[in-house]
Design a protein around this motif. Structure first.
Motif, short mmCIF file in Angstrom:
data_model
loop_
_atom_site.label_atom_id
_atom_site.label_comp_id
_atom_site.label_asym_id
_atom_site.label_seq_id
_atom_site.Cartn_x
_atom_site.Cartn_y
_atom_site.Cartn_z
N HIS A 156 13.51 -10.67 -27.32
CA HIS A 156 13.20 -10.03 -26.05
C HIS A 156 14.40 -9.20 -25.61
CE1 HIS A 156 11.30 -9.19 -22.28
NE2 HIS A 156 12.37 -9.62 -21.63
N TRP A 157 14.17 -7.92 -25.42
CA TRP A 157 15.23 -6.97 -25.11
C TRP A 157 15.67 -7.06 -23.65
CZ3 TRP A 157 17.22 -3.86 -28.95
CH2 TRP A 157 16.46 -3.74 -30.12
N THR A 158 16.93 -6.75 -23.43
CA THR A 158 17.45 -6.45 -22.10
C THR A 158 18.14 -5.09 -22.17
OG1 THR A 158 19.44 -7.72 -22.66
CG2 THR A 158 17.75 -8.83 -21.35
N PRO A 159 18.22 -4.36 -21.05
CA PRO A 159 18.83 -3.03 -21.11
C PRO A 159 20.27 -3.08 -21.65
CG PRO A 159 17.69 -3.34 -19.02
CD PRO A 159 17.70 -4.67 -19.71
N GLY A 160 20.59 -2.10 -22.50
CA GLY A 160 21.93 -2.03 -23.07
C GLY A 160 22.15 -2.90 -24.29
N THR A 161 21.07 -3.23 -24.99
CA THR A 161 21.17 -4.09 -26.17
C THR A 161 21.10 -3.27 -27.45
OG1 THR A 161 20.23 -6.01 -25.05
CG2 THR A 161 20.11 -5.99 -27.44
N SER A 162 21.96 -3.62 -28.40
CA SER A 162 21.93 -3.04 -29.74
C SER A 162 21.43 -4.09 -30.73
CB SER A 162 23.32 -2.59 -30.18
OG SER A 162 23.69 -1.36 -29.60
N ALA A 163 20.57 -3.67 -31.63
CA ALA A 163 20.13 -4.49 -32.75
C ALA A 163 20.41 -3.71 -34.02
CB ALA A 163 18.64 -4.81 -32.65
N ILE A 164 21.12 -4.33 -34.96
CA ILE A 164 21.43 -3.70 -36.24
C ILE A 164 20.83 -4.57 -37.32
CG2 ILE A 164 23.25 -2.90 -37.79
CD1 ILE A 164 25.04 -2.60 -35.32
N TRP A 165 19.88 -4.01 -38.06
CA TRP A 165 19.20 -4.81 -39.09
C TRP A 165 19.25 -4.14 -40.45
CZ3 TRP A 165 16.29 -2.13 -35.42
CH2 TRP A 165 15.29 -1.25 -35.89
N ASP A 166 18.94 -4.94 -41.47
CA ASP A 166 18.93 -4.45 -42.84
C ASP A 166 17.51 -4.08 -43.21
OD1 ASP A 166 19.24 -4.00 -45.61
OD2 ASP A 166 20.96 -5.36 -45.66
N ASN A 167 17.27 -2.80 -43.33
CA ASN A 167 15.95 -2.26 -43.65
C ASN A 167 15.54 -2.58 -45.09
OD1 ASN A 167 13.84 -0.49 -42.44
ND2 ASN A 167 14.32 0.83 -44.17
N ARG A 168 16.49 -3.07 -45.90
CA ARG A 168 16.22 -3.36 -47.29
C ARG A 168 15.64 -4.75 -47.50
NH1 ARG A 168 22.35 -1.70 -48.81
NH2 ARG A 168 22.59 -2.96 -46.92
N THR B 228 19.94 -0.19 -40.00
CA THR B 228 19.28 0.55 -38.93
C THR B 228 19.74 -0.02 -37.59
OG1 THR B 228 17.32 1.03 -40.28
CG2 THR B 228 17.06 1.17 -37.90
N HIS B 229 20.10 0.87 -36.67
CA HIS B 229 20.66 0.47 -35.38
C HIS B 229 19.79 1.03 -34.26
CE1 HIS B 229 24.43 0.76 -32.52
NE2 HIS B 229 23.45 0.06 -31.99
N LEU B 230 19.17 0.14 -33.52
CA LEU B 230 18.37 0.53 -32.35
C LEU B 230 19.06 0.06 -31.08
CD1 LEU B 230 15.86 1.62 -30.94
CD2 LEU B 230 14.71 -0.55 -31.44
N TYR B 231 19.34 1.02 -30.20
CA TYR B 231 19.92 0.72 -28.89
C TYR B 231 18.83 0.98 -27.85
CZ TYR B 231 22.88 1.20 -24.71
OH TYR B 231 23.44 1.07 -23.47
N GLN B 232 18.50 -0.03 -27.06
CA GLN B 232 17.46 0.10 -26.03
C GLN B 232 18.12 0.17 -24.66
OE1 GLN B 232 14.22 0.57 -26.80
NE2 GLN B 232 13.34 -1.25 -27.70
N ASP B 233 17.94 1.30 -23.97
CA ASP B 233 18.50 1.42 -22.62
C ASP B 233 17.49 1.10 -21.53
OD1 ASP B 233 17.02 3.94 -22.11
OD2 ASP B 233 18.46 4.81 -23.51
N THR B 234 16.20 1.22 -21.85
CA THR B 234 15.14 0.94 -20.87
C THR B 234 14.08 0.07 -21.53
OG1 THR B 234 15.52 3.07 -19.79
CG2 THR B 234 13.43 1.96 -19.32
N VAL B 235 13.81 -1.07 -20.94
CA VAL B 235 12.84 -2.01 -21.52
C VAL B 235 12.02 -2.63 -20.40
CG1 VAL B 235 14.20 -2.56 -23.58
CG2 VAL B 235 14.56 -3.87 -21.49
#
Length: 406
Positions: free
Chosen positions: A340-352, A222-229
């Motif tokens: 803690h997020w900063t704008p323009g950060t991607s997190a890719i994790w294993d949902n399993r 799963t890949h979450l990209y946060q542009d606004t935090v």
């Protein structure tokens, strides 16, 4: 050619450009007479660069299924999934060799890679990234210049051609589905009417959970990209299912190995055979302990929000076992990570192999796009080992009995 380490921040449109775009979009009247619900400025900059058209409204909501029978049949057909991590170089030379820095954030979960742009990854680097995520649970990349379309392409690669195209969640318009939003202001199906800081998770929220466990083939990567935090708060927490399983005694492992849980959807639906009855969630049976197809390690695969019960057990028995397991998983801070997020950060994790939750201690907007890559049908292999057993980790195996956990 492999990408090399860079220090490039996401490209920014001028303030004037964004103000002109906002004025233009605000002048548009939708068919229902409403104005367009505008996302934050950072999102508009990203969308403008990617050519995302918001003139037909934002977010996009696909047609919502009415009956749980419809939802239970989505992607139910047998699927062959080949995890890209199975092709990876175990030393990850292409990935690590190109990075400016690679640092583990905690002992058991989480790694940050510095100096690379995901959009430039070669297939070899994508395979090695998948392996790293399978081993470390979650990998972070800050300062990403990544369009929604590029995020979708990476998700399709990690999902062996398939991503979750959610039947009702708010989505980015015009990209064919699969890019769902993390944005409270864009929700139709409000899960809460107000936030209370006096109760866990802000009241009415999922708390610790794993995504889409009611699916026949739930997401893997799963890949979450946060542009606004928000500047303060809004962190996300993850916990390790490998380590949660290894915290159990050898005798208790034997109790839970091979058991099945019943997992429910986050949303409820009508019954097409009895439309006037109470709405109910979709339910699916999966193993409580799951074997990862890449590492071969066992992971505790439960979550308090969406694990309904243990198959074949009386409710009191099921509750006793599950509540104990929840406590091990949720309260063991040594197997958790807080980001803690900063704008323009991607997190890719294993949902399993993880559970996650957000900290509702922030004001303002939190906006991101998420792509969930579908994986294999969850399975338990009785011949598989735990991470600690396989790696012979000191302090985890051959330890004395624990007199009191808390």
């Amino acid at each position: 050619m492999s990408p090399v380490a860079v220090n490039t921040a996401p490209a920014q449109s001028s303030i004037e450009d964004i103000e002109q775009l906002k004025a233009k979009l605000k002048s548009v009247k939708l068919e229902n007479g409403n104005e367009i619900n505008l996302p934050p400025d950072n999102t508009l900059r990203r969308y403008q660069k990617a050519g995302i058209d918001l003139s037909n409204g934002y977010p996009y909501f696909p047609p919502k299924p009415e009956f749980f029978q419809e939802v239970s049949k989505i992607r139910e057909d047998l699927r062959e999934y080949k995890d890209p991590a199975l092709r990876a170089d175990k030393e990850k030379k292409a990935l690590f060799g190109a990075a400016k820095e690679v640092k583990n954030l905690t002992k058991w979960i989480g790694t940050e890679i510095i100096g690379l742009q995901l959009k430039d990854f070669t297939d070899k680097q994508k395979d090695e990234l998948a392996l790293l995520v399978a081993e470390r649970h979650i990998v972070f990349f800050r300062d990403q210049d990544l369009s929604p379309q590029q995020q979708q392409e990476l998700g399709l690669y990690l999902g062996d051609g398939e991503i979750e195209r959610h039947p009702q969640a708010a989505q980015v318009p015009g990209v064919g589905g699969g890019l769902t939003l993390i944005w409270e202001q864009g929700r139709k199906d409000k899960l809460q009417t107000g936030r209370s800081h006096r109760v866990p998770y802000g009241g009415g929220q999922f708390g610790w959970h794993t995504d889409l466990v009611h699916e026949a083939y739930p997401p893997g990567y799963t890949h979450l990209y946060q542009d606004t935090v928000p500047e303060v708060g809004g962190d996300t927490l993850w916990a390790s299912g490998y380590a949660a399983y290894d915290k159990l005694s050898p005798a208790f492992k034997k109790v839970v190995d091979g058991l099945n849980g019943v997992y429910r959807s986050a949303h409820s639906y009508k019954d097409e055979n009895n439309p006037d009855a109470d709405r109910k969630p979709v339910e699916r049976t999966h193993p409580l302990v799951r074997t990862h197809p890449v590492t071969g390690w066992k992971a505790l695969w439960i979550n308090q929000a969406m694990t309904a019960r243990i198959e074949g057990f009386d409710k009191a028995e099921s509750d006793a076992i599950l509540n104990y397991l929840y406590g091990v998983y949720e309260r063991s801070t040594d197997i958790q990570l807080r980001w803690h997020w900063t704008p323009g950060t991607s997190a890719i994790w294993d949902n399993r192999t993880t559970i996650h939750t957000v900290s509702y201690d922030y004001d303002g907007e939190r906006h991101g796009t998420r792509v969930s890559s579908l994986a294999e049908k969850p399975f338990y292999d009785p011949k598989s080992k735990s991470r600690a057993e396989d790696l012979q980790l000191a302090g985890w195996i051959n330890t004395p009995d624990v007199a009191a956990r808390y």
